[in-house]
Design a protein around this motif. Structure first.
Motif, PDB file in Angstrom:
ATOM      1  N   PRO A 116      24.944 -43.755 -16.733  1.00 10.17           N
ATOM      2  CA  PRO A 116      23.811 -43.428 -18.032  1.00 10.17           C
ATOM      3  C   PRO A 116      23.749 -42.627 -18.990  1.00 10.17           C
ATOM      4  N   ASP A 132      18.383 -45.548 -14.935  1.00 10.35           N
ATOM      5  CA  ASP A 132      18.326 -45.332 -16.361  1.00 10.35           C
ATOM      6  C   ASP A 132      18.519 -44.339 -17.111  1.00 10.35           C
ATOM      7  N   VAL A 133      18.490 -43.076 -16.529  1.00 11.75           N
ATOM      8  CA  VAL A 133      18.404 -42.182 -17.019  1.00 11.75           C
ATOM      9  C   VAL A 133      18.742 -40.907 -15.888  1.00 11.75           C
TER      10      VAL A 133
END
Length: 198
Positions: free
Chosen positions: A157, A123-124
């Motif tokens: 991301p 996600d990051v």
């Protein structure tokens, strides 16, 4: 790379490395606490379930407290493991995982290795940097591992570089292969500097 850009990068890295080495242990401890708080807030705001991070060396803004806490919270944290071909493998952090010295003397997790594409579903990404400028251009330490990783990702991301407050600069020297970041995390703030890449 143009010689003048390479020379400017070397000079800036040397200056930043010296500044980091002069920091007191008290300042480093305070920075680590600040980084943990900022990263905790960032992953909460993004609803992160899976991420990449890195194991800081003593002169870097500390990430180890954050990694330990994130793992205990149930976040899947991938840690980089350097390869001789310039790419990164990844290993999933576990509570009380072992650390060994990797290439270039960097701390790396001991455990099952996942290939370079393992990071494609996080996600990051939270990555190291020597400095970042106000347009999101990142200056790394010259080995190119993270530039290659970011440059190879489709649908990358958000990417945040961890730096000290004084390392957010007006401009850093850059060349075509250098990859920008979405923002920075410092001991006192998290800033978005550039839009997330498609």
């Amino acid at each position: 790379m143009h010689d003048d850009i390479a020379t400017a990068k070397r000079a800036l890295r040397a200056e930043l490395r010296e500044r980091r080495q002069l920091l007191s242990q008290t300042a480093r401890d305070a920075a680590a606490t600040g980084i943990r708080e900022q990263l905790d807030t960032l992953v909460d705001s993004l609803g992160v379930r899976s991420m990449s991070c890195f194991l800081s060396i003593p002169t870097e803004p500390g990430t180890r407290e954050f990694v330990d806490a994130a793992v205990r919270r149930g976040i899947r944290v991938l840690l980089p493991v350097t390869r001789t071909d310039g790419l990164l493998d990844w290993s999933v952090a576990h509570p009380d995982f072992d650390i060994a010295e990797g290439m270039f003397g960097l701390p790396e997790p001991v455990g099952e290795l996942l290939g370079p594409i393992a990071v494609n579903d996080v996600d990051v990404l939270v990555i190291p940097a020597a400095a970042v400028d106000r347009n999101g251009m990142r200056l790394g330490w010259g080995r190119g591992f993270f530039d290659k990783t970011l440059g190879s990702m489709e649908g990358c991301p958000p990417v945040y570089a961890v730096i000290y407050d004084s390392e957010l600069l007006d401009e850093v020297p850059s060349d075509l292969h250098d990859q920008p970041v979405t923002g920075v995390v410092t001991p006192t703030q998290t800033l978005i500097l550039a839009p997330a890449r498609p």
